[in-house]
Design an enzyme around this catalytic site. Structure first.
Site, PDB file in Angstrom:
ATOM      1  N   HIS A  99       2.372 -11.834  13.686  1.00  0.00           N
ATOM      2  CA  HIS A  99       3.331 -12.298  14.870  1.00  0.00           C
ATOM      3  C   HIS A  99       3.142 -13.718  15.129  1.00  0.00           C
ATOM      4  O   HIS A  99       4.186 -14.301  15.802  1.00  0.00           O
ATOM      5  CB  HIS A  99       3.348 -11.231  15.989  1.00  0.00           C
ATOM      6  CG  HIS A  99       4.555 -11.321  16.682  1.00  0.00           C
ATOM      7  ND1 HIS A  99       5.686 -11.989  16.380  1.00  0.00           N
ATOM      8  CD2 HIS A  99       4.836 -10.380  17.671  1.00  0.00           C
ATOM      9  CE1 HIS A  99       6.609 -11.733  17.273  1.00  0.00           C
ATOM     10  NE2 HIS A  99       6.302 -10.600  18.047  1.00  0.00           N
ATOM     11  N   THR A 118       0.763  -1.370  -0.035  1.00  0.00           N
ATOM     12  CA  THR A 118      -0.075  -0.076  -0.015  1.00  0.00           C
ATOM     13  C   THR A 118       0.996   1.160  -0.184  1.00  0.00           C
ATOM     14  O   THR A 118       1.745   1.471   0.757  1.00  0.00           O
ATOM     15  CB  THR A 118      -1.127  -0.007   1.232  1.00  0.00           C
ATOM     16  OG1 THR A 118      -1.831   1.238   1.189  1.00  0.00           O
ATOM     17  CG2 THR A 118      -0.195  -0.195   2.522  1.00  0.00           C
TER      18      THR A 118
END
Length: 336
Positions: free
Chosen positions: A306, A249
């Site tokens: 994560h 992005t």
């Protein structure tokens, strides 16, 4: 008759040290240049113009004290140039939605559900690095005109970032993977399908460049511009919006330094590009010494899941991208 004896000549009076008619010349001598070398040196060190001083010594002699006193006086600042008045800014027009209540569009509802699902399904974290893209900025400036004529499309900065990002994905497979929550398995893809976030009137949409890792910068540039045009004119297909394995992005296109993008679930990571700014930084000169130079700098922010990707994994991936952008040679790919 014998001549009378001559009277003895009167003794010549001693010359006075300074006759009245000599005073102007003496004063000129003193004020024009009779200054000791020590006083002249002191005046140079203090930045004092001796010709503007009036000496306080005998006969107008300029003394050390005169120089020191002049040095302590505030110097007259040069007159500032008249400030050009700034042009008045046009008034900010209020948007038509101001004060209204309306239902979210179907597209906005879909985006909202997808973003909440992403945050609820993954443990997201963001790591940021700063990259010096001065070489790329100079290369693009030299190549963009001939590139547009040859390839039939504009050369922005985005294709360079996409190229470096997909090359780094091949060396860091965790970033280009997918976790199966039901089987607790992870799949490392052998292809790079990169989604490019596009801002449109309907909302944020992410068309996908398939097999992006096999494309040149010219091919990437054409594909980005083609897909963005389809998004904005409403002709984008479902197939062109699906199958992504990694997303990018470019929030810097709207002036943002960087952001912390939300991962495009079920992907494992998304790369955010900040705006490119010119700033002074410490660099090495040809002899290896530190020096200050104005460089083109950008922040790259990687958000990731994560559960699978640790901070060290993210840092290694970003370091690879950074090295490719700072040290890589893209000149052949842009026709130089």
């Amino acid at each position: 008759a014998p001549a009378a004896p001559k009277a003895p000549a009167a003794p010549t009076p001693p010359a006075t040290p300074s006759q009245p008619e000599d005073k102007p010349q003496a004063a000129k001598q003193v004020s024009g240049g009779y200054v000791t070398p020590i006083v002249r040196k002191l005046a140079r060190e203090k930045g004092v113009d001796i010709s503007t001083l009036k000496g306080s010594g005998v006969g107008g002699r300029i003394r050390r004290e005169d120089v020191l006193a002049a040095a302590q006086k505030p110097q007259t600042a040069p007159a500032a140039a008249p400030e050009v008045p700034a042009a008045p800014l046009p008034p900010i027009e209020p948007a038509q939605e101001r004060g209204k209540t309306e239902k979210l569009s179907r597209m906005r509802q879909t985006i909202a559900k997808h973003m909440m699902n992403s945050l609820a399904s993954t443990a997201q974290l963001t790591t940021v690095v700063e990259v010096d893209v001065t070489r790329i900025a100079n290369l693009r400036a030299r190549a963009k005109d001939s590139f547009a004529q040859r390839e039939g499309t504009k050369l922005s900065f985005l294709p360079f970032f996409v190229k470096a990002a997909v090359e780094a994905l091949k060396a860091h497979p965790k970033i280009n993977s997918r976790v199966n929550d039901e089987t607790n398995e992870v799949t490392y893809f052998d292809h790079e399908n990169v989604g490019i976030a596009v801002d449109s009137e309907k909302g944020l949409m992410v068309p996908v460049i398939k097999n992006c890792g096999d494309l040149t910068i010219a091919a990437i540039a054409r594909k980005i511009n083609e897909l963005a045009a389809k998004v904005r004119d409403g002709s984008i297909s479902i197939d062109e919006m699906s199958g992504g394995t990694f997303s990018i992005t470019n929030t810097g296109s709207r002036g943002a330094l960087f952001d912390t993008p939300v991962v495009n679930y079920p992907e494992e990571a998304i790369l955010g590009l900040g705006t490119i700014v010119r700033r002074p930084m410490v660099v090495k000169d040809s002899e290896g010494n530190d020096t200050i130079a104005v460089r083109s700098l950008v922040y790259l922010a990687l958000s990731y899941d994560h559960r699978l990707i640790d901070g060290a994994d993210a840092a290694r991936y970003l370091t690879t991208v950074k090295k490719r952008l700072e040290e890589g040679d893209f000149s052949a790919e842009v026709g130089l």
